[in-house]
Design an enzyme around this catalytic site. Structure first.
Site, PDB file in Angstrom:
ATOM      1  N   ASP A 136       8.134   2.071  -7.602  1.00  0.00           N
ATOM      2  CA  ASP A 136       7.002   2.358  -8.483  1.00  0.00           C
ATOM      3  C   ASP A 136       7.365   2.049  -9.933  1.00  0.00           C
ATOM      4  OD1 ASP A 136       4.777   3.310  -9.780  1.00  0.00           O
ATOM      5  OD2 ASP A 136       4.776   5.275  -8.801  1.00  0.00           O
TER       6      ASP A 136
ATOM      7  N   HIS B 124       3.800   2.173  -5.745  1.00  0.00           N
ATOM      8  CA  HIS B 124       2.751   3.098  -6.173  1.00  0.00           C
ATOM      9  C   HIS B 124       1.549   3.015  -5.231  1.00  0.00           C
ATOM     10  CE1 HIS B 124       0.974   5.707  -9.228  1.00  0.00           C
ATOM     11  NE2 HIS B 124      -0.156   5.034  -9.060  1.00  0.00           N
TER      12      HIS B 124
END
Length: 410
Positions: free
Chosen positions: A176, A206
């Site tokens: 992420d 993400h």
């Protein structure tokens, strides 16, 4: 969707905001406030709320952007993203936490929550923006447990961890860009020794738990969901006797052989996968057809299940057993197209049974197909590293010889 909308009064007296409410089939269950991504209370969030309602929770999804753009429901395209980011930049976290507390208070007064076994218990689960707010809710509201998925900016609010009030679970994808490795390390270190679990998911990015998204990672999403529900059940329930529910399902399959009763123990759209032969069904219609035509009434009359061990977790049961029968009829799910041989079979079998609430969600069934074929005389075990009935016998008697296949090496 199974839910409806209710209105909640803001604590500062500035107005009301809307929230999506989804309730379990029983009509009662612990409360769960679900906190949105920056895209609003859209169809994705409402479907997720309905999913948690199937788990047995009374779920409330408040519109946290009501002060900026009430009723925001965006997709995930570039233009939607720009509008979402504009709302995010205008969002006041302190007021948002007030609204979350108002949602918790409102949920505690819902009849289904007040009547639950653990009355008035409320958890929080959030995604993206909601993931960081779930962390802050654990520190600044009176929720009973909080779960955050890929929260953004948590590393900037680590001082708040000093006021952590309840169990916390954080799911962080390793790839992420919004939470790089140094932030991941800082979060993990700051929460060490507290009532918190931090999980890092290698290879995940993400929004890995958003079905249909560009970064959806099903293995990570499944693991995270199991961990989330386990934490929620520990703190607020609900608690179901999964072992008894599984026994009842097996009784309908193998004793009374009642397809409709079997299906009634399952969620609306379940699936079954017999891994070695890839037989089973996905969805009610296909699975009902499979059970009716190829499973429930297709097992030999002397079929026996011999329990060996059982592990009961928060969301699933793992059964180890012997599956015993005489091959007096075709068994389409295990031996499709193989004519009866009249031979006896004893085979170790493992069933991994997932539940959603008090209903079976899916079954993954494993066995050694090579051992079955050896016992039926359909596979020559003298030329291959496979065993027959000895696999079942050794499961019951560990003193029987080990490494017999290795001993055959020249």
């Amino acid at each position: 969707m199974n839910g409806r909308y209710i209105d909640i009064a803001a604590a500062d007296g500035s107005g009301q905001f809307r929230a999506y409410l989804s309730t379990p089939a029983s009509g009662r269950g612990p409360g769960l406030v679900m906190l949105q991504e920056i895209f609003g209370v859209n169809a994705t969030l409402r479907a997720l709320a309905d999913h948690y309602a199937e788990e047995g929770y009374t779920v409330l999804v408040p519109d946290l952007f009501w002060r900026q753009t009430p009723g925001l429901e965006l997709g995930y395209g570039p233009e939607d993203r720009e509008q979402a980011l504009a709302c995010y930049r205008a969002f006041d976290i302190a007021l948002g936490l007030q609204d979350i507390q108002s949602a918790i208070n409102a949920l505690r007064t819902q009849p289904g929550v007040a009547e639950a076994v653990q009355a008035a218990k409320v958890g929080v689960v959030g995604y993206c923006l909601g993931g960081s707010l779930a962390y802050l809710a654990a520190c600044h509201t009176d929720c009973d447990v909080a779960v955050g998925y890929y929260g953004v900016g948590i590393e900037k609010r680590l001082d708040d961890a000093a006021t952590l009030r309840c169990p916390l679970v954080l799911h962080i994808p390793a790839e992420d860009a919004h939470c790089p490795p140094d932030a991941q390390q800082a979060i993990t270190q700051a929460l060490a020794g507290r009532d918190a679990e931090v999980y890092i998911y290698p290879g995940a990015d993400h929004a890995f738990a958003r079905p249909g998204g560009d970064h959806f990672d099903k293995p990570s999403a499944l693991m995270a969901h199991q961990r989330s529900v386990a934490a929620l059940k520990r703190a607020i329930g609900p608690h179901f006797d999964l072992s008894a529910l599984w026994d009842r399902h097996c009784e309908y399959e193998f004793a009374t052989r009642d397809v409709d009763a079997t299906m009634a123990t399952m969620v609306a759209e379940p699936y079954v996968n017999h891994i070695p032969t890839m037989t089973g069904g996905v969805g009610y219609r296909h699975l009902h057809h499979f059970y009716s035509n190829f499973f429930v009434n297709s097992n030999p009359p002397d079929t026996r299940l011999v329990p060996i061990s059982r592990t009961v977790g928060a969301t699933q049961v793992v059964d180890e057993m012997l599956f015993c029968f005489t091959h007096t009829c075709e068994i389409p799910w295990m031996l499709p197209g193989v004519a009866p041989t009249g031979r006896p079979v004893e085979i170790p079998l493992v069933a991994i049974v997932q539940f959603r609430g008090d209903k079976l969600c899916h079954e993954h069934i494993y066995w050694d197909q090579a051992s079955v074929l050896v016992q039926l005389g359909l596979l020559d075990d003298s030329r291959l590293p496979v065993a027959g009935v000895a696999t079942a016998r050794k499961l019951l008697d560990e003193t029987l010889p080990s490494n017999a296949l290795m001993a055959r090496r020249p």
